[in-house]
Design a protein around this motif. Structure first.
Motif, PDB file in Angstrom:
ATOM      1  N   LEU A 124       0.834  -1.205   0.000  1.00 23.34           N
ATOM      2  CA  LEU A 124       0.000   0.000   0.000  1.00 23.34           C
ATOM      3  C   LEU A 124       0.867   1.253   0.000  1.00 23.34           C
ATOM      4  N   ALA A 125       1.990   1.201   0.710  1.00 22.79           N
ATOM      5  CA  ALA A 125       2.883   2.344   0.761  1.00 22.79           C
ATOM      6  C   ALA A 125       3.441   2.682  -0.620  1.00 22.79           C
ATOM      7  N   SER A 126       3.788   1.633  -1.390  1.00 24.38           N
ATOM      8  CA  SER A 126       4.310   1.853  -2.740  1.00 24.38           C
ATOM      9  C   SER A 126       3.250   2.485  -3.636  1.00 24.38           C
ATOM     10  N   MET A 127       2.005   2.035  -3.495  1.00 22.78           N
ATOM     11  CA  MET A 127       0.929   2.598  -4.302  1.00 22.78           C
ATOM     12  C   MET A 127       0.682   4.058  -3.916  1.00 22.78           C
ATOM     13  N   LEU A 128       0.676   4.335  -2.612  1.00 25.50           N
ATOM     14  CA  LEU A 128       0.466   5.702  -2.154  1.00 25.50           C
ATOM     15  C   LEU A 128       1.622   6.616  -2.574  1.00 25.50           C
ATOM     16  N   MET A 129       2.824   6.054  -2.642  1.00 26.90           N
ATOM     17  CA  MET A 129       3.970   6.852  -3.080  1.00 26.90           C
ATOM     18  C   MET A 129       3.787   7.302  -4.529  1.00 26.90           C
ATOM     19  N   GLY A 149       7.122   7.236   1.203  1.00 27.56           N
ATOM     20  CA  GLY A 149       7.357   5.984   0.485  1.00 27.56           C
ATOM     21  C   GLY A 149       8.793   5.865   0.005  1.00 27.56           C
ATOM     22  N   LEU A 150       9.337   6.976  -0.527  1.00 23.70           N
ATOM     23  CA  LEU A 150      10.722   6.967  -0.988  1.00 23.70           C
ATOM     24  C   LEU A 150      11.682   6.692   0.171  1.00 23.70           C
ATOM     25  N   THR A 151      11.428   7.324   1.285  1.00 27.47           N
ATOM     26  CA  THR A 151      12.287   7.139   2.458  1.00 27.47           C
ATOM     27  C   THR A 151      12.218   5.702   2.958  1.00 27.47           C
ATOM     28  N   ARG A 152      11.032   5.135   2.935  1.00 33.77           N
ATOM     29  CA  ARG A 152      10.869   3.760   3.409  1.00 33.77           C
ATOM     30  C   ARG A 152      11.657   2.782   2.543  1.00 33.77           C
ATOM     31  N   ILE A 153      11.628   2.986   1.228  1.00 35.18           N
ATOM     32  CA  ILE A 153      12.357   2.091   0.320  1.00 35.18           C
ATOM     33  C   ILE A 153      13.861   2.228   0.525  1.00 35.18           C
ATOM     34  N   LEU A 154      14.362   3.474   0.485  1.00 35.53           N
ATOM     35  CA  LEU A 154      15.807   3.680   0.581  1.00 35.53           C
ATOM     36  C   LEU A 154      16.339   3.361   1.977  1.00 35.53           C
TER      37      LEU A 154
END
Length: 305
Positions: A111-116, A154-159
């Motif tokens: 869901l986080a990726s979609m919201l990003m 979302g970007l911060t969560r991925i990196l």
């Protein structure tokens, strides 16, 4: 005002509010073509009312003294833009942005990726809408901040998942650059001079061309690196992205200088209070850009370890 920098401050509406000259007045007339304070015919003032002297006659000495001792109306009292207005509204934008980022940091990864993605696309659209809108809309500006928060979270969560700690480091780095830039601007040591503006424009055009080429090569599969040419090309063993990242951070920092210059011009020229939302929006856009560049640079440096 610094021209050629943040397009939000260079829009005709904000520039018009800060550069519009006062309306010409005929000799002996006040605003809107009315007579001045001198009483009119038969001892009457404007609009047939008794002059100021007549009002004074009905007041005691204490009342007159109290009236004279009252402070003059300030910009806030006359509906003009102030530094406090800009600070409060920028804080509101950043508060909404942080709330949006918190959402994508706590929900499920999918869901986080979609919201990003929604935040990135929606934020881009609202950035354009707010930039070209004739009058600033607080609701749309706050909506932009919320969408950008979803994207940044979302970007911060991925990196941060790939390189633990880069999120916090990017926040500290962004605040540090903002604080140093503000101090340098207030001290007068750094200004948006015409020569600096020309260099900024040349560098920005070069950076934009590189970013466009890099994006196309990533989309077409010409490069398989997660950061494209930034990490697939090296100079003396150092990823190209390090040099590009440092340049971009410098450009974002100088963009803050131009933002401060535009805000200062708006306050000193008595721009309408509603344009403090435009100023807050412009600062938020620059800070988002600065954060993205810093966290990307940190990720490139960590990936090169």
């Amino acid at each position: 005002m610094a021209l050629g920098g943040n397009p939000i401050f260079n829009g005709k509406n904000f520039r018009g509010a800060t550069q519009a000259p006062p309306a010409p007045q005929a000799y002996g007339q006040g605003a809107y073509g009315q007579n001045g304070y001198a009483p009119g015919q038969h001892g009457q003032g404007q609009y047939g009312q008794g002059g100021f002297g007549a009002a004074q006659q009905g007041m005691t000495q204490d009342q007159l003294q109290d009236m004279y001792n009252r402070p003059a109306a300030g910009p806030a009292d006359t509906g003009r833009m102030t530094f406090d207005d800009v600070i409060v509204k920028t804080a509101a934008c950043l508060g909404v942005l942080i709330a949006g980022a918190a959402v994508t940091l706590v929900v499920a990864q999918g869901l986080a990726s979609m919201l990003m993605i929604v935040g990135a696309l929606g934020g881009f659209v609202l950035a354009l809408v707010n930039s070209f809108k004739k009058q600033p809309s607080p609701a749309l500006i706050l909506a932009y901040a919320g969408l950008e928060g979803l994207f940044l979270g979302g970007l911060t969560r991925i990196l941060d998942g790939m390189f633990p700690g880069v999120g916090l480091q990017a926040v500290i780095g962004t605040l540090s650059v903002f604080a140093v830039t503000l101090v340098l601007f207030k001290s007068g040591k750094v200004r948006a001079t015409p020569k600096a503006m020309r260099f900024f424009m040349i560098a920005m055009i070069g950076y934009a061309v590189f970013a466009l080429i890099n994006m196309v090569m990533m989309w077409t599969g010409a490069v398989d690196s997660p950061f494209g040419l930034r990490t697939s090309v090296e100079i003396f063993g150092i990823p190209l992205g390090v040099f590009i990242g440092l340049l971009a951070i410098g450009l974002a920092a100088f963009s803050l200088i131009m933002d401060f210059t535009s805000i200062e011009a708006g306050v000193h020229s008595g721009a309408p209070q509603r344009f403090s939302w435009t100023a807050a929006f412009g600062l938020t856009v620059t800070l988002v850009w600065l954060y993205v560049e810093i966290i990307r640079l940190l990720a490139i440096l960590r990936g090169d370890d």
